[in-house]
Enzyme design. Structure first.
Site, PDB file in Angstrom:
ATOM      1  N   CYS A 100      -9.840  35.645  48.913  1.00 21.76           N
ATOM      2  CA  CYS A 100      -9.342  37.016  48.769  1.00 21.76           C
ATOM      3  C   CYS A 100      -9.462  37.441  47.303  1.00 21.76           C
ATOM      4  O   CYS A 100      -9.302  36.639  46.394  1.00 21.76           O
ATOM      5  CB  CYS A 100      -7.911  37.193  49.212  1.00 21.76           C
ATOM      6  SG  CYS A 100      -7.612  36.730  50.907  1.00 21.76           S
ATOM      7  N   ARG A 130     -15.181  36.294  46.929  1.00 21.57           N
ATOM      8  CA  ARG A 130     -13.899  35.633  47.199  1.00 21.57           C
ATOM      9  C   ARG A 130     -13.440  35.822  48.633  1.00 21.57           C
ATOM     10  O   ARG A 130     -12.439  35.233  49.052  1.00 21.57           O
ATOM     11  CB  ARG A 130     -12.825  36.168  46.247  1.00 21.57           C
ATOM     12  CG  ARG A 130     -13.066  35.773  44.804  1.00 21.57           C
ATOM     13  CD  ARG A 130     -11.904  36.198  43.954  1.00 21.57           C
ATOM     14  NE  ARG A 130     -10.703  35.469  44.291  1.00 21.57           N
ATOM     15  CZ  ARG A 130     -10.175  34.487  43.569  1.00 21.57           C
ATOM     16  NH1 ARG A 130     -10.770  34.101  42.477  1.00 21.57           N
ATOM     17  NH2 ARG A 130      -9.076  33.888  43.948  1.00 21.57           N
ATOM     18  N   TRP A 188     -10.176  37.180  52.878  1.00 26.09           N
ATOM     19  CA  TRP A 188     -10.635  35.994  53.617  1.00 26.09           C
ATOM     20  C   TRP A 188      -9.433  35.615  54.460  1.00 26.09           C
ATOM     21  O   TRP A 188      -8.422  35.143  53.944  1.00 26.09           O
ATOM     22  CB  TRP A 188     -11.011  34.886  52.647  1.00 26.09           C
ATOM     23  CG  TRP A 188     -11.622  33.675  53.274  1.00 26.09           C
ATOM     24  CD1 TRP A 188     -12.947  33.464  53.509  1.00 26.09           C
ATOM     25  CD2 TRP A 188     -10.940  32.488  53.710  1.00 26.09           C
ATOM     26  NE1 TRP A 188     -13.129  32.230  54.071  1.00 26.09           N
ATOM     27  CE2 TRP A 188     -11.919  31.612  54.207  1.00 26.09           C
ATOM     28  CE3 TRP A 188      -9.600  32.090  53.739  1.00 26.09           C
ATOM     29  CZ2 TRP A 188     -11.611  30.354  54.730  1.00 26.09           C
ATOM     30  CZ3 TRP A 188      -9.291  30.843  54.255  1.00 26.09           C
ATOM     31  CH2 TRP A 188     -10.293  29.993  54.743  1.00 26.09           C
ATOM     32  N   ASN A 235      -2.791  37.811  47.643  1.00 25.45           N
ATOM     33  CA  ASN A 235      -3.568  36.578  47.864  1.00 25.45           C
ATOM     34  C   ASN A 235      -2.580  35.431  47.991  1.00 25.45           C
ATOM     35  O   ASN A 235      -1.582  35.400  47.277  1.00 25.45           O
ATOM     36  CB  ASN A 235      -4.459  36.265  46.657  1.00 25.45           C
ATOM     37  CG  ASN A 235      -5.638  37.198  46.552  1.00 25.45           C
ATOM     38  OD1 ASN A 235      -5.849  38.023  47.422  1.00 25.45           O
ATOM     39  ND2 ASN A 235      -6.379  37.060  45.471  1.00 25.45           N
ATOM     40  N   GLY A 236      -2.879  34.474  48.854  1.00 23.64           N
ATOM     41  CA  GLY A 236      -2.001  33.313  48.991  1.00 23.64           C
ATOM     42  C   GLY A 236      -1.308  33.322  50.339  1.00 23.64           C
ATOM     43  O   GLY A 236      -1.775  33.970  51.284  1.00 23.64           O
ATOM     44  N   GLU A 262     -24.629  16.113  48.762  1.00 29.49           N
ATOM     45  CA  GLU A 262     -24.657  17.502  48.305  1.00 29.49           C
ATOM     46  C   GLU A 262     -25.802  18.271  48.977  1.00 29.49           C
ATOM     47  O   GLU A 262     -25.641  19.436  49.350  1.00 29.49           O
ATOM     48  CB  GLU A 262     -24.794  17.523  46.776  1.00 29.49           C
ATOM     49  CG  GLU A 262     -24.967  18.878  46.137  1.00 29.49           C
ATOM     50  CD  GLU A 262     -23.820  19.850  46.397  1.00 29.49           C
ATOM     51  OE1 GLU A 262     -22.778  19.442  46.918  1.00 29.49           O
ATOM     52  OE2 GLU A 262     -23.999  21.049  46.100  1.00 29.49           O
ATOM     53  N   LYS A 281     -25.011  21.655  51.093  1.00 31.58           N
ATOM     54  CA  LYS A 281     -25.638  22.940  50.776  1.00 31.58           C
ATOM     55  C   LYS A 281     -26.405  23.450  51.984  1.00 31.58           C
ATOM     56  O   LYS A 281     -26.345  24.624  52.325  1.00 31.58           O
ATOM     57  CB  LYS A 281     -26.597  22.734  49.590  1.00 31.58           C
ATOM     58  CG  LYS A 281     -26.715  23.881  48.687  1.00 31.58           C
ATOM     59  CD  LYS A 281     -25.725  23.853  47.533  1.00 31.58           C
ATOM     60  CE  LYS A 281     -24.304  23.748  47.960  1.00 31.58           C
ATOM     61  NZ  LYS A 281     -23.368  23.559  46.888  1.00 31.58           N
ATOM     62  N   GLU A 318     -24.056  24.663  54.803  1.00 33.01           N
ATOM     63  CA  GLU A 318     -23.239  25.782  54.345  1.00 33.01           C
ATOM     64  C   GLU A 318     -23.978  27.114  54.448  1.00 33.01           C
ATOM     65  O   GLU A 318     -23.393  28.118  54.862  1.00 33.01           O
ATOM     66  CB  GLU A 318     -22.864  25.495  52.886  1.00 33.01           C
ATOM     67  CG  GLU A 318     -22.042  26.548  52.205  1.00 33.01           C
ATOM     68  CD  GLU A 318     -21.729  26.163  50.748  1.00 33.01           C
ATOM     69  OE1 GLU A 318     -22.429  25.297  50.185  1.00 33.01           O
ATOM     70  OE2 GLU A 318     -20.795  26.741  50.189  1.00 33.01           O
ATOM     71  N   HIS A 351     -26.436   1.905  60.696  1.00 33.80           N
ATOM     72  CA  HIS A 351     -25.154   1.461  61.257  1.00 33.80           C
ATOM     73  C   HIS A 351     -24.576   2.467  62.249  1.00 33.80           C
ATOM     74  O   HIS A 351     -23.387   2.438  62.535  1.00 33.80           O
ATOM     75  CB  HIS A 351     -24.152   1.189  60.132  1.00 33.80           C
ATOM     76  CG  HIS A 351     -24.568   0.039  59.258  1.00 33.80           C
ATOM     77  ND1 HIS A 351     -24.626  -1.253  59.711  1.00 33.80           N
ATOM     78  CD2 HIS A 351     -25.004   0.009  57.978  1.00 33.80           C
ATOM     79  CE1 HIS A 351     -25.046  -2.046  58.750  1.00 33.80           C
ATOM     80  NE2 HIS A 351     -25.294  -1.298  57.679  1.00 33.80           N
ATOM     81  N   LYS A 390     -15.543  31.564  48.056  1.00 34.82           N
ATOM     82  CA  LYS A 390     -15.912  30.839  46.845  1.00 34.82           C
ATOM     83  C   LYS A 390     -14.768  29.972  46.324  1.00 34.82           C
ATOM     84  O   LYS A 390     -14.975  28.852  45.893  1.00 34.82           O
ATOM     85  CB  LYS A 390     -16.317  31.868  45.779  1.00 34.82           C
ATOM     86  CG  LYS A 390     -16.749  31.274  44.459  1.00 34.82           C
ATOM     87  CD  LYS A 390     -18.146  30.760  44.552  1.00 34.82           C
ATOM     88  CE  LYS A 390     -18.664  30.150  43.272  1.00 34.82           C
ATOM     89  NZ  LYS A 390     -19.753  29.203  43.548  1.00 34.82           N
TER      90      LYS A 390
HETATM   91  O1  M6R Z   1     -13.997  25.601  42.606  1.00 36.23           O
HETATM   92  P1  M6R Z   1     -14.107  24.182  43.086  1.00 36.23           P
HETATM   93  O2  M6R Z   1     -15.211  23.440  42.444  1.00 36.23           O
HETATM   94  O3  M6R Z   1     -12.818  23.439  42.980  1.00 36.23           O
HETATM   95  O4  M6R Z   1     -14.444  24.305  44.626  1.00 36.23           O
HETATM   96  C1  M6R Z   1     -14.446  23.184  45.465  1.00 36.23           C
HETATM   97  C2  M6R Z   1     -15.231  23.454  46.714  1.00 36.23           C
HETATM   98  O5  M6R Z   1     -14.604  24.451  47.475  1.00 36.23           O
HETATM   99  C3  M6R Z   1     -16.658  23.915  46.380  1.00 36.23           C
HETATM  100  O6  M6R Z   1     -17.283  22.962  45.583  1.00 36.23           O
HETATM  101  C4  M6R Z   1     -17.490  24.128  47.662  1.00 36.23           C
HETATM  102  O7  M6R Z   1     -17.651  22.930  48.335  1.00 36.23           O
HETATM  103  C5  M6R Z   1     -18.822  24.729  47.255  1.00 36.23           C
HETATM  104  N1  M6R Z   1     -18.694  26.155  47.065  1.00 36.23           N
HETATM  105  C6  M6R Z   1     -19.905  24.444  48.222  1.00 36.23           C
HETATM  106  O8  M6R Z   1     -21.115  24.971  47.773  1.00 36.23           O
END
Ligand code: M6R
Length: 600
Positions: A2, A28, A74, A100-101, A473, A477, A480, A496, A595
Site C-alpha cells: 500500500c 507498493r 494491496w 497502511n498496516g 533466485e 524471479k 514471480e 533425491h 514491492k
Molecule cells: O525489501 P526486502 O528486501 O526486505 O524484501 C524482501 C522480499 O519481499 C523481496 O526480496 C522479494 O522476494 C523480491 N521483491 C522478489 O523479487
C-alpha cells in the site's frame, strides 16, 4: 505494501500532485486507488483496479480542495473492490482516512461502533478509524485532539493520514509502518515512500514510531504521543526523479537490469582500494570484528543472505542465514554474534521483527539496505547502504546484485586484519564486475532462449556452492513474473526426489561456473538430466565441458569464483524477463505481490 501520498500547500494543483504520487507509488500495491481532497469540504473518489481507472473517473468528476491524501492498495482485509478502496470515511463523509498496516483490534472497535449506530460500508480494518474520529469530534475540542484520541484506541501497525472537513491540515501518525514528510518552501508532502513526492522536493523528515504530524502548507509540526513537539532534522535525499521513471524502457524491471553496472559502481565507489587490498566502509568505523554472524532476510534478500554466509565462512567468520519469518522460533544467536538483516526496502515486516527479536536477545545488529532512513536502517546499531538507487519493479534485480557486492565488501572489511590472506584478486574481480555485467547485457541470448522455451510445462534451476543461491533466485524471479511453475534446487538434491518431475517438457537451467570438484559434480547432474530427455540450458563460463551436454548455452566471462555467480544471475534475470514479456505478463506489478511487504 500500500502507498500513501499527502500534500498541503499546493492549492489547485493538489489533485495532480496526489495522482502523480500514486503513480510513483503504484509498485507498493495496485488493487485499487483513491484520493480525498480537503480544506473546506471533504471530497473522496476511489476505484477498484489500477490507478488508471481512478484517473479516468477523475477526468469527469474531480473533487476540489487545497490539500489532500491518496492511497494505492494491496488488499489485506476484504477483496480489492471499490468499497474496500481507501480513503474510508465516517458516516457523514466529513472525515477521510488512508491507512497502511493492520489494525489488530478492529473487530472489537467495529462491534463497539456498530452498537453506537454506525453502519459500515467496507470489510476493511481501516474504516473504524474515521468513525472513531467522528465519535471523538463530538467529545473533543479540536480536530487534532479527535484524531489523537482515535489513534489512541488502535492496536497494530499503521501509517495513517486523514483530512477533516473545515480544517486546513493533513493529520498523520506512524507506528510500525513507514511515513516520511517532504519539506518545501511553499508546501509539505507526506509519503509512505520518498518517490511519492520526489518530483517536488528532496528534503525529508522521517517520522518515528508513535509520532504525529500536522501539515499546513509550508508549516508542519511533529509531536509525540503526549502532544509535545519533537525536534526533527531535515535530511537531503540523493535520489533524483529521473531514476524513478522508465526512461524509455518498456518496463522498470528491464531498466533496472540494465542499470546494474552503474548501480554496482555506485555501491563500490570510494570503498575499494584494490591495489592496497583494502576496503573502507565509513559507516562501520566503530564496529569490531564479530565472532560469528547471523543473516536474516526474506525472498530475494534471503538468497543474498545464503550467498553472504558462504562468503563470510570462507573468509573465517562463521555465519548462518535464517529466514526472517522463522527467526523467532530459531535457536538464539550465540554470544558475540552480529545479526545482520538484509533488506532492500528496510521495511519488510518479517525482517524488522527478526531484527527486533535479535535486539531483545541482546545481539548487536546491522542492516544492509538500499533505503537510507528506512526503519531497519534507523533501528539497527549499524547501517550499510547498497547505493543501488531506487528500484521500482516489484522483482528485485539491481538491488540483489548490489547486496551480493556489498556482502563481499563487508566480509573483506571485517577480515582485513586476518593474517595470510590477499584480497587483491577478489577486489580486482569486483572492480571489473560492472564491465563484465555490461558485456552480458549487450550480448545475452536470453530473448532467443526465452522464445525457444516459453511454452514449457515447468522450469528447474540448479547450482552448487555459490551458485545454489543463484539457482534459487533464478527460480523465484522466473515464477514471480512469468507465473509459470519454477523450482530452484541445490544441484545434488535433484536426484533425491524432484528428478521424478523432469521430462522433455521441463527445461533445466544449470549454473556452472569455475572448475574443480564442485563444478564437475554439477556437470554429472546435468548428464543425469540429459539422460531423462530434459532440455538443459547451461549458464557457464565454459571452464568445464558442460556445454557438450547442454541444448543451449548462456555464457558469462571468466572471473573470480565468488564473483561469477553475480554474472550468471543476470543471465537468469534476462531469461525471466523475456519469458514473462513473451507471455504478456504484468512484469513490473506481478499479480498478488507488492514491492514492500509490511505485514507479517
Ligand atoms: O525489501 P526486502 O528486501 O526486505 O524484501 C524482501 C522480499 O519481499 C523481496 O526480496 C522479494 O522476494 C523480491 N521483491 C522478489 O523479487
Amino acid at each position: 505494501m500500500c502507498g500513501i501520498i499527502g500534500c498541503a500547500g499546493r492549492g489547485s494543483d493538489t489533485l495532480s500532485v496526489l495522482t502523480h504520487g500514486l503513480n510513483q507509488l503504484e509498485y507498493r500495491g495496485y488493487d485499487s486507488a483513491g484520493v480525498a481532497l480537503g480544506g473546506h469540504r471533504v471530497g473522496v473518489r476511489k476505484r477498484a483496479g489500477e490507478i488508471e481507472a481512478l484517473e479516468q473517473a477523475l477526468q469527469t468528476d474531480a473533487p476540489t480542495g487545497s490539500l489532500g491524501i491518496g492511497h494505492t492498495r494491496w488488499s489485506t482485509h476484504g477483496p480489492p473492490n471499490q468499497d474496500n478502496a481507501h480513503p474510508h470515511t465516517d458516516s457523514t463523509g466529513s472525515v477521510a482516512v488512508v491507512h497502511n498496516g493492520i489494525i489488530e483490534n478492529h473487530q472489537s472497535l467495529r462491534d463497539e461502533l456498530k452498537a453506537a449506530g454506525h453502519e459500515f460500508r467496507s470489510d476493511t480494518d481501516t474504516e473504524v478509524i474515521p468513525r472513531l474520529i467522528e465519535e471523538y469530534r463530538v467529545e473533543e475540542h479540536t480536530a487534532a485532539e479527535a484524531f489523537r484520541a482515535a489513534i489512541d484506541r488502535l492496536d497494530g501497525s499503521y501509517a495513517i493520514a486523514a483530512v477533516i472537513e473545515g480544517v486546513s491540515a493533513v493529520f498523520a501518525v506512524r507506528n510500525d509502518s513507514p511515513l516520511v514528510l517532504g519539506i518545501d518552501t511553499e508546501a509539505t508532502y507526506l509519503g509512505s515512500d520518498v518517490p511519492a513526492f520526489l518530483g517536488y522536493t528532496d528534503q525529508v523528515v522521517y517520522l518515528d514510531d508513535g509520532e504525529f504530524a500536522e501539515l499546513r502548507g509550508s508549516a508542519w509540526e511533529v509531536t509525540d504521543g503526549s502532544g509535545h513537539p519533537v525536534e526533527k532534522s531535515v535530511e537531503s535525499i540523493d535520489w533524483d526523479i529521473e531514476q524513478t521513471t522508465k526512461g524509455g524502457y518498456d518496463h522498470y524491471m528491464l531498466k533496472e537490469i540494465y542499470e546494474q553496472p552503474t548501480a554496482l559502481r555506485q555501491g563500490m565507489s570510494g570503498r575499494i582500494d584494490e591495489l592496497a587490498g583494502r576496503v573502507t566502509l565509513d559507516s562501520l568505523a566503530d564496529l569490531n570484528r564479530p565472532d560469528r554472524v547471523q543473516f536474516v532476510a526474506c525472498g530475494t534478500s534471503y538468497h543474498a543472505a545464503l550467498y553472504g554466509a558462504r562468503v563470510f565462512h570462507e573468509l573465517g567468520i562463521p555465519a548462518q542465514s535464517l529466514l526472517a519469518s522463522e527467526y523467532a522460533t530459531s535457536p538464539p544467536p550465540a554470544d558475540d554474534s552480529l545479526v545482520i538483516s538484509i533488506t532492500q526496502s528496510g521495511e519488510t515486516a518479517d525482517t524488522l521483527s527478526a531484527l527486533r527479536n535479535a535486539q531483545s536477545r541482546g545481539a548487536q545488529t546491522m542492516t544492509i539496505t538500499n533505503v537510507v532512513g528506512s526503519t531497519a536502517a534507523r533501528e539497527c546499531d549499524h547501517a550499510l547502504h547498497t547505493r543501488a538507487g531506487p528500484e521500482i519493479g516489484v522483482a528485485a534485480t539491481k538491488t540483489f546484485s548490489s547486496q551480493l557486492t556489498t556482502l563481499n565488501l563487508l566480509a573483506e572489511y571485517l577480515t582485513e586484519d586476518t593474517g595470510g590472506r590477499d584480497p587483491r584478486e577478489r577486489l580486482l574481480a569486483l572492480r571489473d564486475l560492472p564491465g563484465d555485467l555490461l558485456s552480458i547485457i549487450d550480448d545475452s541470448r536470453a530473448a532467443d532462449i526465452a522464445e525457444r522455451f516459453r511454452d514449457a510445462a515447468g522450469y528447474f534451476f540448479i547450482g552448487r556452492g555459490y551458485n545454489h543461491p543463484v539457482a534459487l533466485e533464478g527460480a523465484l524471479k522466473f515464477k514471480e513474473i512469468s507465473y509459470e511453475y519454477a523450482e530452484g534446487l541445490a544441484a545434488g538434491e535433484l536426484k533425491h526426489g524432484t528428478l521424478a518431475l523432469v521430462t522433455e517438457d521441463t527445461p533445466v537451467f544449470a549454473v556452472v561456473t569455475g572448475d574443480g570438484e564442485t563444478a564437475d559434480k554439477t556437470v554429472g547432474n546435468v548428464k543425469e538430466i540429459q539422460a531423462r530427455g530434459a532440455p538443459v540450458v547451461a549458464v557457464t563460463d565454459r571452464q568445464t565441458d558442460i556445454a557438450r551436454y547442454a541444448d543451449a548455452v548462456m555464457e558469462v566471462p571468466e572471473t573470480h569464483p565468488r564473483v561469477a555467480p553475480l554474472l550468471a544471475n543476470v543471465q537468469l534475470q534476462l531469461v525471466s524477463y523475456h519469458v514473462a514479456n513473451a507471455l504478456g505478463r504484468s512484469i513490473d506489478k506481478p499479480r498478488n505481490l507488492a514491492k514492500s511487504v509490511t505485514v507479517e
